[in-house]
Motif scaffolding. Structure first.
Motif, PDB file in Angstrom:
ATOM      1  N   UNK A   1      29.973  44.997  51.650  1.00 49.33           N
ATOM      2  CA  UNK A   1      29.898  44.583  53.057  1.00 49.33           C
ATOM      3  C   UNK A   1      29.967  45.790  53.984  1.00 49.33           C
ATOM      4  N   UNK A   2      29.012  45.896  54.885  1.00 53.36           N
ATOM      5  CA  UNK A   2      29.048  46.923  55.933  1.00 53.36           C
ATOM      6  C   UNK A   2      28.854  46.183  57.248  1.00 53.36           C
ATOM      7  N   UNK A   3      29.909  46.110  58.047  1.00 52.99           N
ATOM      8  CA  UNK A   3      29.890  45.281  59.252  1.00 52.99           C
ATOM      9  C   UNK A   3      30.100  46.127  60.502  1.00 52.99           C
ATOM     10  N   UNK A   4      29.548  45.651  61.595  1.00 56.60           N
ATOM     11  CA  UNK A   4      29.879  46.220  62.902  1.00 56.60           C
ATOM     12  C   UNK A   4      29.615  45.183  63.969  1.00 56.60           C
ATOM     13  N   UNK A   5      30.214  45.377  65.130  1.00 58.09           N
ATOM     14  CA  UNK A   5      29.965  44.525  66.288  1.00 58.09           C
ATOM     15  C   UNK A   5      29.245  45.352  67.329  1.00 58.09           C
TER      16      UNK A   5
ATOM     17  N   UNK B   1      24.351  39.070  63.165  1.00 56.02           N
ATOM     18  CA  UNK B   1      25.406  38.200  62.641  1.00 56.02           C
ATOM     19  C   UNK B   1      26.224  37.684  63.816  1.00 56.02           C
ATOM     20  N   UNK B   2      27.079  36.718  63.516  1.00 55.05           N
ATOM     21  CA  UNK B   2      28.047  36.298  64.536  1.00 55.05           C
ATOM     22  C   UNK B   2      29.415  36.833  64.134  1.00 55.05           C
ATOM     23  N   UNK B   3      30.325  36.926  65.072  1.00 53.86           N
ATOM     24  CA  UNK B   3      31.645  37.469  64.767  1.00 53.86           C
ATOM     25  C   UNK B   3      32.674  37.028  65.785  1.00 53.86           C
TER      26      UNK B   3
ATOM     27  N   UNK C   1      35.894  52.576  58.844  1.00 55.16           N
ATOM     28  CA  UNK C   1      37.152  52.207  58.182  1.00 55.16           C
ATOM     29  C   UNK C   1      36.761  51.386  56.963  1.00 55.16           C
ATOM     30  N   UNK C   2      37.298  51.734  55.797  1.00 54.35           N
ATOM     31  CA  UNK C   2      36.852  51.070  54.569  1.00 54.35           C
ATOM     32  C   UNK C   2      37.974  50.940  53.554  1.00 54.35           C
TER      33      UNK C   2
ATOM     34  N   UNK D   1      35.046  47.047  48.496  1.00 51.97           N
ATOM     35  CA  UNK D   1      34.037  46.050  48.875  1.00 51.97           C
ATOM     36  C   UNK D   1      33.529  46.230  50.291  1.00 51.97           C
ATOM     37  N   UNK D   2      34.435  46.632  51.201  1.00 49.78           N
ATOM     38  CA  UNK D   2      34.109  46.464  52.612  1.00 49.78           C
ATOM     39  C   UNK D   2      34.186  47.752  53.424  1.00 49.78           C
ATOM     40  N   UNK D   3      33.366  47.784  54.452  1.00 52.54           N
ATOM     41  CA  UNK D   3      33.386  48.894  55.398  1.00 52.54           C
ATOM     42  C   UNK D   3      33.093  48.340  56.787  1.00 52.54           C
ATOM     43  N   UNK D   4      33.795  48.882  57.770  1.00 52.29           N
ATOM     44  CA  UNK D   4      33.579  48.482  59.155  1.00 52.29           C
ATOM     45  C   UNK D   4      33.276  49.729  59.977  1.00 52.29           C
TER      46      UNK D   4
END
Ligand SMILES: CC(C)(COP(=O)(O)OP(=O)(O)OC[C@H]1O[C@@H](n2cnc3c(N)ncnc32)[C@H](O)[C@@H]1OP(=O)(O)O)[C@@H](O)C(=O)NCCC(=O)NCCS
Length: 138
Positions: free
Chosen positions: A101-105, A122-124, A61-62, A66-69
């Protein structure tokens, strides 16, 4: 042979192999899986060319600025350990390389998998509404 595609063309409920969401008490159905892929910004699917069935996927999802998850990466157990998860992730990271930013948990036991692909620990924070684990009402 495994083929990879970035669209849902040719994918129906019957072409979703069984085994996704392994261990989830209330898993999404194949129809819900197709719906969430259709609603995603980017997807990569892994398909067994012999059976024509989808056996793995990654979605994103983006905001495309700037950002993507990356919410989900799954390879069904029968196909794990063959480099498919790595290929799906590498292809998605390549697709997202123009974004900041490319983030995931993920659970700690999968951190090393992502670290090998260049991601950092990372922390989340999160919230889970378990009553909706099989998918939101349409
Ligand atoms: C995590 C998952 C996607 C990995 O897919 P896979 O196709 O089995 O992984 P690959 O075969 O591509 O593995 C690539 C490399 O990572 C390693 N690896 C796989 N899973 C790993 C893990 N959990 N931790 C560390 N390394 C791992 C493999 O040993 C392999 O190493 P190699 O390149 O030295 O041979 C898959 O196990 C899966 O779907 N698990 C259930 C869902 C899940 O946990 N998804 C991630 C949620 S964020």
């Amino acid at each position: 042979m495994i083929i990879y595609q970035d669209h849902l063309q040719g994918i129906t409920e019957s072409s979703v192999a069984p085994g996704f969401f392994d261990g989830w008490p209330n898993p999404p159905s194949p129809a819900v899986l197709i719906r969430l892929l259709a609603n995603s910004t980017f997807i990569i699917l892994a398909i067994d060319a012999d059976t024509k069935r989808m056996i793995g996927f990654i979605n994103c999802l983006s905001d495309k600025v700037l950002t993507a998850y990356i919410p989900l990466l799954e390879v069904i157990p029968e196909y794990q350990g063959r480099g498919i998860g790595k290929e799906l992730t590498a292809r998605m990271l390549e697709r997202l390389k123009g974004l900041y930013m490319v983030d995931l948990l993920c659970d700690p036991d999968v951190q090393e998998f992502y670290a090998r692909l260049g991601m950092k620990k990372a922390t989340g924070m999160l919230m889970r509404n378990y009553e909706h684990q099989s998918g939101a009402e349409q």
